[in-house]
Design an enzyme around this catalytic site. Sequence first.
Site, PDB file in Angstrom:
ATOM      1  N   ASP A  93     -27.248  53.511   3.838  1.00 29.73           N
ATOM      2  CA  ASP A  93     -28.093  52.399   3.388  1.00 29.73           C
ATOM      3  C   ASP A  93     -29.497  52.506   3.957  1.00 29.73           C
ATOM      4  OD1 ASP A  93     -25.822  51.542   2.115  1.00 29.73           O
ATOM      5  OD2 ASP A  93     -25.281  50.086   3.648  1.00 29.73           O
ATOM      6  N   THR A 144     -23.910  55.400  -1.614  1.00 29.53           N
ATOM      7  CA  THR A 144     -25.315  55.021  -1.764  1.00 29.53           C
ATOM      8  C   THR A 144     -25.432  53.589  -2.288  1.00 29.53           C
ATOM      9  OG1 THR A 144     -25.232  55.972  -3.995  1.00 29.53           O
ATOM     10  CG2 THR A 144     -26.192  57.342  -2.268  1.00 29.53           C
ATOM     11  N   HIS A 145     -26.603  53.001  -2.031  1.00 31.10           N
ATOM     12  CA  HIS A 145     -27.081  51.832  -2.777  1.00 31.10           C
ATOM     13  C   HIS A 145     -28.419  52.309  -3.327  1.00 31.10           C
ATOM     14  CE1 HIS A 145     -24.293  48.603  -1.864  1.00 31.10           C
ATOM     15  NE2 HIS A 145     -24.356  48.837  -0.569  1.00 31.10           N
ATOM     16  N   ARG A 165     -22.265  50.212  -6.652  1.00 33.07           N
ATOM     17  CA  ARG A 165     -23.028  49.357  -7.567  1.00 33.07           C
ATOM     18  C   ARG A 165     -22.407  47.978  -7.748  1.00 33.07           C
ATOM     19  NH1 ARG A 165     -24.787  46.237 -10.364  1.00 33.07           N
ATOM     20  NH2 ARG A 165     -26.316  46.356 -12.060  1.00 33.07           N
ATOM     21  N   LYS A 166     -21.132  47.863  -7.497  1.00 35.20           N
ATOM     22  CA  LYS A 166     -20.425  46.582  -7.655  1.00 35.20           C
ATOM     23  C   LYS A 166     -20.743  45.916  -8.994  1.00 35.20           C
ATOM     24  CE  LYS A 166     -20.022  45.577  -2.687  1.00 35.20           C
ATOM     25  NZ  LYS A 166     -21.023  46.449  -2.024  1.00 35.20           N
ATOM     26  N   ASP A 225     -20.276  42.475 -14.840  1.00 33.69           N
ATOM     27  CA  ASP A 225     -20.821  41.818 -16.031  1.00 33.69           C
ATOM     28  C   ASP A 225     -19.934  42.137 -17.239  1.00 33.69           C
ATOM     29  OD1 ASP A 225     -22.671  40.498 -17.787  1.00 33.69           O
ATOM     30  OD2 ASP A 225     -24.307  41.078 -16.455  1.00 33.69           O
ATOM     31  N   ARG A 238     -24.113  51.125   9.432  1.00 31.78           N
ATOM     32  CA  ARG A 238     -24.988  51.000  10.604  1.00 31.78           C
ATOM     33  C   ARG A 238     -24.423  51.636  11.866  1.00 31.78           C
ATOM     34  NH1 ARG A 238     -25.900  44.763   9.344  1.00 31.78           N
ATOM     35  NH2 ARG A 238     -23.989  45.209   8.181  1.00 31.78           N
TER      36      ARG A 238
HETATM   37  O1  S5P Z   1     -16.351  44.299   1.403  1.00 33.44           O
HETATM   38  C1  S5P Z   1     -17.290  45.073   1.491  1.00 33.44           C
HETATM   39  C2  S5P Z   1     -17.564  46.005   0.477  1.00 33.44           C
HETATM   40  C3  S5P Z   1     -18.595  46.905   0.655  1.00 33.44           C
HETATM   41  S1  S5P Z   1     -18.756  48.148  -0.518  1.00 33.44           S
HETATM   42  N1  S5P Z   1     -18.079  45.090   2.610  1.00 33.44           N
HETATM   43  C4  S5P Z   1     -19.118  45.972   2.768  1.00 33.44           C
HETATM   44  O2  S5P Z   1     -19.760  45.933   3.826  1.00 33.44           O
HETATM   45  N2  S5P Z   1     -19.411  46.869   1.766  1.00 33.44           N
HETATM   46  C5  S5P Z   1     -20.544  47.816   1.887  1.00 33.44           C
HETATM   47  O3  S5P Z   1     -20.281  48.677   2.989  1.00 33.44           O
HETATM   48  C6  S5P Z   1     -21.898  47.175   2.171  1.00 33.44           C
HETATM   49  O4  S5P Z   1     -22.592  46.942   0.962  1.00 33.44           O
HETATM   50  C7  S5P Z   1     -22.590  48.216   3.018  1.00 33.44           C
HETATM   51  O5  S5P Z   1     -23.231  49.165   2.194  1.00 33.44           O
HETATM   52  C8  S5P Z   1     -21.463  48.919   3.756  1.00 33.44           C
HETATM   53  C9  S5P Z   1     -21.219  48.454   5.170  1.00 33.44           C
HETATM   54  O6  S5P Z   1     -22.288  48.759   5.996  1.00 33.44           O
HETATM   55  P1  S5P Z   1     -22.250  48.539   7.591  1.00 33.44           P
HETATM   56  O7  S5P Z   1     -23.628  48.862   8.015  1.00 33.44           O
HETATM   57  O8  S5P Z   1     -21.870  47.107   7.843  1.00 33.44           O
HETATM   58  O9  S5P Z   1     -21.215  49.506   8.117  1.00 33.44           O
END
Ligand code: S5P
Length: 379
Positions: free
Chosen positions: A43, A66-67, A97-98, A101, A348
Amino acid sequence: MASHPTLTSSYRARANLPTSGPLASYLLSLISTKQTNLCLSADVETSAELLQLADAVGDSICLLKTHCDIVTDWTDRTSQALREIARRKRFLIFEDRKFADIGETVQKQYTSGHHRIALWAEITNAHVLPGPAIVTALEKAAEATIAKYNTAVHTEISASPRTQPPNGVDEDEEDDTVDETVIEPPMEVENEERRLSAKATDRKQSVVSVTTSISMRTESISPRPDAHDEDTFNLDTATELLRLGEVPFLRSLLLLAEMSSEGHLMTPEYQKKTVEIARSHREFVMGFIAQRSLNSEPDDNFITMTPGCQLPPPGQEGKKLGDNLGQQYNTPRKLILEQGCDIIIVGRGIVRAQDRQSEAERYRKAAWVAYEERIGKNQ
Ligand code: S5P
């Protein structure tokens, strides 16, 4: 947690089950070969940092998430460069992308617009909140993308005047005069090396220059990696990766069944319906984003990918971790060993580390040890 055979089977054994779709089968084999059930959530906000991160951590992961919409300077070049790193370091790409729609809209969001996700991400995900048509729509769009790619490559190869050389390019075969009615693979052809142009109406036999990258990708369209005996598995990883072959040009979907965030609204009833939808699209849906394995029926072999994962800093073991914005973290051990998840997704925890490469290795090892313990190490 109820016992299910997938909880004690090795990734490799699961790759060879008929219930694994071809891309799931490839991913499970890759996990087994690279000994990594770690997905990096990359991210970051610039293409340069994304690519640098992918390159640094690529050896330690099976999947990079990715986002793309948070990368400010994303272009087709970003996706091409990322694909090139993925090919070299051998991991799959998952665009988080989640989708959520109606069918018509998600098809466009998946294949068009600035990001054209379907062209470069093997895996994406969706909420089933709008109902099961979201899955059907994405599956059709994925099929169309694959068909277009295969047609482009097939046309290219069949237009070739002689058998394709093993390493692709034969510069002598080039004919720069033909470039009308261009047939392109879905990936943009900006790369100088990838001259895919073929004249559809007047297919001269000397037209085609098949490059190394295309010939490798063509070979990898095969539906399923070869099954290997468990005991051939002592060969070194590089040899095994060669044997596994390139990532096939296929697409797959994950359904969000349970989020990591505090107070999410995905009730057990919602989760149950999500699993039912997945079961009626087993070829396309490879698994779930969830906090535990949802495999319960004999034929279930879904892959559970789990975000909300961090290792506590030394001395703070056992402390409940979060980010003050609703994120909740569990350790790799808890998720893989106790909850039966298959792949941990870490953002992170790795991205903010001083040494991302060694931190990724620390997560990889922790998740791998937890997996080995789950299946009984010497299987
Ligand atoms: O339930 C979820 C689903 C997803 S895909 N919880 C999440 O945190 N995510 C994704 O996982 C979120 O969008 C982010 O990209 C990643 C977690 O990041 P972190 O920095 O908290 O480890």
